[in-house]
Design a protein around this motif. Structure first.
Motif, PDB file in Angstrom:
ATOM      1  N   GLU A  81       0.829  -1.202   0.000  1.00 35.92           N
ATOM      2  CA  GLU A  81       0.000   0.000   0.000  1.00 35.92           C
ATOM      3  C   GLU A  81       0.872   1.265   0.000  1.00 35.92           C
ATOM      4  O   GLU A  81       0.569   2.239  -0.691  1.00 35.92           O
ATOM      5  N   HIS A  91      -8.059   0.165   6.183  1.00 34.85           N
ATOM      6  CA  HIS A  91      -7.549  -1.187   5.914  1.00 34.85           C
ATOM      7  C   HIS A  91      -6.857  -1.767   7.145  1.00 34.85           C
ATOM      8  O   HIS A  91      -6.981  -2.958   7.436  1.00 34.85           O
ATOM      9  N   GLN A 112      -9.291  -3.058   9.626  1.00 31.15           N
ATOM     10  CA  GLN A 112      -9.927  -4.281   9.139  1.00 31.15           C
ATOM     11  C   GLN A 112      -9.060  -5.516   9.356  1.00 31.15           C
ATOM     12  O   GLN A 112      -9.543  -6.642   9.263  1.00 31.15           O
ATOM     13  N   ASN A 113      -7.787  -5.302   9.645  1.00 35.47           N
ATOM     14  CA  ASN A 113      -6.854  -6.423   9.798  1.00 35.47           C
ATOM     15  C   ASN A 113      -6.299  -6.557  11.217  1.00 35.47           C
ATOM     16  O   ASN A 113      -5.285  -7.217  11.434  1.00 35.47           O
TER      17      ASN A 113
END
Length: 214
Positions: A83, A184, A187-188
């Motif tokens: 990313e 993100h 979310q992890n």
């Protein structure tokens, strides 16, 4: 007399056969091509890998709500680095801080810290990250700190830090990238475990390690 004749005949046949075989060897060499040394650069021993696949952080630590959460999972570290490869980094300042100031910079809330196992020269990552500066620093770093303050109007910074020289290279990037990155990351969080800051030497905190339950 006949025996002598037979011996002479056999010897003649053997001599003729030897001559014939020698002729075959001389006139039937394999058609080998000369080796072109310029072609050696095109020989691949194994699948070519990018620098970003070899020179990687070995740890990701997320600081929030006065707690630290970390992971050494390759999949998550690779995801983060992938990313970051899409970001534009504009290095806006270079300064030398005290150990305490660097500790604060890395341990404050809403920070993601990427820890490398050793010093990384900026020029190694020049083709991995996109630096908008015409000239990148002739220096090394071993930590990347990403500010993750919420809100599109806030200014977030990225810090490339050398814990050995106490130099900090401050960079800016697209604010929208930060907000997507934070989404993100949240979310992890299932791959992150509780971590704690540990003193390495001389009362200087430069690393976080997992908290092992008793």
């Amino acid at each position: 007399m006949k025996l002598e004749t037979i011996k002479t005949t056999i010897l003649s046949v053997l001599v003729c056969l030897s001559i014939f075989l020698t002729w075959l060897i001389w006139n039937n060499q394999p058609n080998y091509e000369w080796l072109n040394l310029n072609d050696l650069s095109n020989i691949s021993i194994s699948k070519e890998k990018k620098v970003s696949q070899i020179v990687l952080p070995d740890k990701s630590v997320y600081h929030q709500n006065n707690m630290a959460y970390g992971t050494v999972q390759n999949g998550e570290v690779n995801r983060i680095m992938k990313e970051l490869e899409s970001w534009n980094f504009d290095i806006i300042s270079t300064k030398r801080l005290s150990h305490n100031e660097i500790n604060y910079l890395m341990m404050s809330n809403q920070r993601l810290v990427l820890e490398f196992p050793d010093d990384i020269p900026f020029n190694v990552y020049q083709n991995v990250f996109h630096f908008t500066n015409k000239k990148i620093p002739n220096a090394n770093f071993d930590h990347i700190v990403v500010e993750l303050k919420k809100g599109s109007k806030l200014v977030n910074r990225i810090y490339f830090i050398s814990s050995k020289t106490n130099k900090v290279f401050e960079a800016s990037t697209d604010q929208k990238k930060i907000q997507v990155f934070l989404t993100h990351l949240n979310q992890n969080l299932d791959v992150y475990d509780p971590y704690a800051a540990y003193t390495i030497k001389n009362n200087k905190k430069f690393s976080c390690l997992p908290i092992h339950p008793l």
